[in-house]
Design a protein around this motif. Structure first.
Motif, PDB file in Angstrom:
ATOM      1  N   MET A 208      28.247  63.333  44.312  1.00  0.00           N
ATOM      2  CA  MET A 208      28.486  62.015  44.914  1.00  0.00           C
ATOM      3  C   MET A 208      28.299  60.965  43.841  1.00  0.00           C
ATOM      4  O   MET A 208      27.304  60.982  43.103  1.00  0.00           O
ATOM      5  CB  MET A 208      27.508  61.772  46.067  1.00  0.00           C
ATOM      6  CG  MET A 208      27.629  60.377  46.680  1.00  0.00           C
ATOM      7  SD  MET A 208      26.280  60.005  47.814  1.00  0.00           S
ATOM      8  CE  MET A 208      26.672  61.091  49.159  1.00  0.00           C
ATOM      9  N   ASP A 209      29.277  60.066  43.721  1.00  0.00           N
ATOM     10  CA  ASP A 209      29.198  58.986  42.729  1.00  0.00           C
ATOM     11  C   ASP A 209      29.844  57.743  43.346  1.00  0.00           C
ATOM     12  O   ASP A 209      31.064  57.632  43.397  1.00  0.00           O
ATOM     13  CB  ASP A 209      29.918  59.395  41.443  1.00  0.00           C
ATOM     14  CG  ASP A 209      29.660  58.403  40.306  1.00  0.00           C
ATOM     15  OD1 ASP A 209      28.948  57.406  40.542  1.00  0.00           O
ATOM     16  OD2 ASP A 209      30.164  58.631  39.192  1.00  0.00           O
ATOM     17  N   VAL A 210      29.001  56.839  43.860  1.00  0.00           N
ATOM     18  CA  VAL A 210      29.498  55.651  44.566  1.00  0.00           C
ATOM     19  C   VAL A 210      28.874  54.409  43.948  1.00  0.00           C
ATOM     20  O   VAL A 210      27.666  54.370  43.709  1.00  0.00           O
ATOM     21  CB  VAL A 210      29.152  55.714  46.071  1.00  0.00           C
ATOM     22  CG1 VAL A 210      29.803  54.537  46.797  1.00  0.00           C
ATOM     23  CG2 VAL A 210      29.605  57.028  46.688  1.00  0.00           C
ATOM     24  N   LYS A 211      29.717  53.395  43.707  1.00  0.00           N
ATOM     25  CA  LYS A 211      29.223  52.125  43.171  1.00  0.00           C
ATOM     26  C   LYS A 211      29.893  50.991  43.922  1.00  0.00           C
ATOM     27  O   LYS A 211      31.083  51.046  44.230  1.00  0.00           O
ATOM     28  CB  LYS A 211      29.534  52.022  41.676  1.00  0.00           C
ATOM     29  CG  LYS A 211      28.904  50.803  41.017  1.00  0.00           C
ATOM     30  CD  LYS A 211      29.050  50.843  39.510  1.00  0.00           C
ATOM     31  CE  LYS A 211      28.341  49.673  38.863  1.00  0.00           C
ATOM     32  NZ  LYS A 211      28.424  49.725  37.376  1.00  0.00           N
ATOM     33  N   CYS A 212      29.114  49.946  44.240  1.00  0.00           N
ATOM     34  CA  CYS A 212      29.640  48.783  44.942  1.00  0.00           C
ATOM     35  C   CYS A 212      29.994  47.700  43.925  1.00  0.00           C
ATOM     36  O   CYS A 212      29.128  47.250  43.167  1.00  0.00           O
ATOM     37  CB  CYS A 212      28.619  48.255  45.951  1.00  0.00           C
ATOM     38  SG  CYS A 212      29.208  46.830  46.895  1.00  0.00           S
ATOM     39  N   THR A 213      31.258  47.310  43.918  1.00  0.00           N
ATOM     40  CA  THR A 213      31.709  46.271  42.978  1.00  0.00           C
ATOM     41  C   THR A 213      32.180  45.008  43.695  1.00  0.00           C
ATOM     42  O   THR A 213      32.604  44.053  43.048  1.00  0.00           O
ATOM     43  CB  THR A 213      32.865  46.818  42.117  1.00  0.00           C
ATOM     44  OG1 THR A 213      33.916  47.272  42.982  1.00  0.00           O
ATOM     45  CG2 THR A 213      32.389  47.973  41.246  1.00  0.00           C
ATOM     46  N   ASP A 214      32.121  45.024  45.036  1.00  0.00           N
ATOM     47  CA  ASP A 214      32.575  43.870  45.823  1.00  0.00           C
ATOM     48  C   ASP A 214      31.383  43.104  46.401  1.00  0.00           C
ATOM     49  O   ASP A 214      30.254  43.600  46.421  1.00  0.00           O
ATOM     50  CB  ASP A 214      33.478  44.332  46.975  1.00  0.00           C
ATOM     51  CG  ASP A 214      34.697  45.087  46.475  1.00  0.00           C
ATOM     52  OD1 ASP A 214      35.198  44.719  45.388  1.00  0.00           O
ATOM     53  OD2 ASP A 214      35.132  46.032  47.166  1.00  0.00           O
ATOM     54  N   ASP A 215      31.661  41.925  46.890  1.00  0.00           N
ATOM     55  CA  ASP A 215      30.616  41.135  47.538  1.00  0.00           C
ATOM     56  C   ASP A 215      30.267  41.688  48.914  1.00  0.00           C
ATOM     57  O   ASP A 215      29.195  41.406  49.447  1.00  0.00           O
ATOM     58  CB  ASP A 215      31.067  39.668  47.673  1.00  0.00           C
ATOM     59  CG  ASP A 215      31.158  38.972  46.314  1.00  0.00           C
ATOM     60  OD1 ASP A 215      30.380  39.369  45.414  1.00  0.00           O
ATOM     61  OD2 ASP A 215      32.006  38.082  46.153  1.00  0.00           O
ATOM     62  N   GLN A 216      31.182  42.460  49.496  1.00  0.00           N
ATOM     63  CA  GLN A 216      30.960  43.029  50.819  1.00  0.00           C
ATOM     64  C   GLN A 216      30.091  44.289  50.718  1.00  0.00           C
ATOM     65  O   GLN A 216      30.188  45.058  49.761  1.00  0.00           O
ATOM     66  CB  GLN A 216      32.299  43.379  51.479  1.00  0.00           C
ATOM     67  CG  GLN A 216      32.183  43.779  52.938  1.00  0.00           C
ATOM     68  CD  GLN A 216      33.564  43.966  53.562  1.00  0.00           C
ATOM     69  OE1 GLN A 216      34.578  43.775  52.900  1.00  0.00           O
ATOM     70  NE2 GLN A 216      33.585  44.340  54.830  1.00  0.00           N
TER      71      GLN A 216
END
Length: 273
Positions: A103-111
């Motif tokens: 699993m490799d998840v990154k948040c790049t948005d403001d949401q």
């Protein structure tokens, strides 16, 4: 009453998640043994080893590892062929005793971004999170049943490597293939194993044979349980019918081992005399 050597079974309902059947002409202890084996000794596959490579979420590593471990995985097609890790000859992990997940998840948005069971990538297409097995049939705009693991804000990430192993619920509840297994053997309470202060206020069983205005059968002091109404619900890791087949195989092996051990003990006692 016929004893436990000639029971009869009638399946009344079977779906992808649930099985209902009626077991007759056997002892109460046999019915309860089947119930307990379904819950605690039917093997499945579940994530048992987690390595957190990067975690900047609000949850600590052990919390996330625990949540990932409790996600049910489809096990129908592989569990019988897999070995227990304790019986495997490999040093750590191999395809014979484990399935790798990443699993490799990154948040790049403001949401806020939801990390769910859908983000677990399996090395074996036959072992997937239960909520992902019908993914190809659903639209990306439809609501999903994916299991939430953690929420990410902008700049946060989660990178995980994990291995699923074969086990059973006596070791840990994550290997339990059922949501619940129950049976009823006295729907009209004629044996008085339960005492109702006001029988008319107690809801009637769906298997009751009484008239609408009768709330409890007459007491039968010599009666014995002989008919059992089973209801077993799967959590999705195994089909309900496979849970029952596996449970019966486990119970049969336990009884066979007991019989073999008893015959050895008797032989040793005879030789000692």
């Amino acid at each position: 009453m016929p004893y436990a050597n000639q029971p009869t079974v009638q399946i009344t309902q079977l779906s992808e998640e649930n099985i209902k059947f009626v077991l007759e002409d056997t002892d109460l202890s046999v019915a309860n043994a089947i119930r307990r084996v379904c819950i605690a000794e039917v093997p499945t596959v579940a994530i048992d080893w987690v390595q957190i490579e990067s975690n900047s979420t609000v949850l600590f590593d052990e919390f996330i590892a625990h949540r990932i471990g409790l996600i049910p995985l489809t096990s129908d097609e592989v569990v019988d062929r897999m070995q227990y890790s304790r019986d495997c000859t490999c040093e750590e992990f191999c395809p014979e005793c484990s399935v790798e997940f990443t699993m490799d998840v990154k948040c790049t948005d403001d949401q806020t971004k939801h990390v769910t069971s859908a983000d677990l990538i399996s090395s074996n297409p036959k072992v997937l999170p239960v909520t992902s097995k019908n993914k190809e049939e659903t639209s990306e705009y439809e609501d999903t049943d994916d299991i939430l693991i953690v929420k990410l804000r902008k700049g946060q990430e989660l990178k995980v490597r994990a291995f699923a192993r074969k086990g059973f619920a006596k070791e840990h509840a994550k290997w339990n293939p059922t949501c619940g297994v129950a049976f009823e053997y006295d729907p009209d309470n004629s044996l008085r194993h339960t005492l109702y202060p006001k029988p008319e206020e107690w809801p009637k069983s769906e298997y009751s044979e009484l008239e609408e205005d009768v709330h409890e059968a007459p007491f039968d002091g010599l009666g014995q349980p002989n008919k059992y109404f089973f209801n077993a619900e799967s959590c999705g890791s195994l089909k309900p019918e496979n849970i029952m087949f596996s449970a019966l195989a486990v119970l049969k092996k336990k009884l066979s081992d007991l019989q073999t051990q008893l015959s050895h003990e008797i032989q040793q006692d005879v030789l000692a005399v």
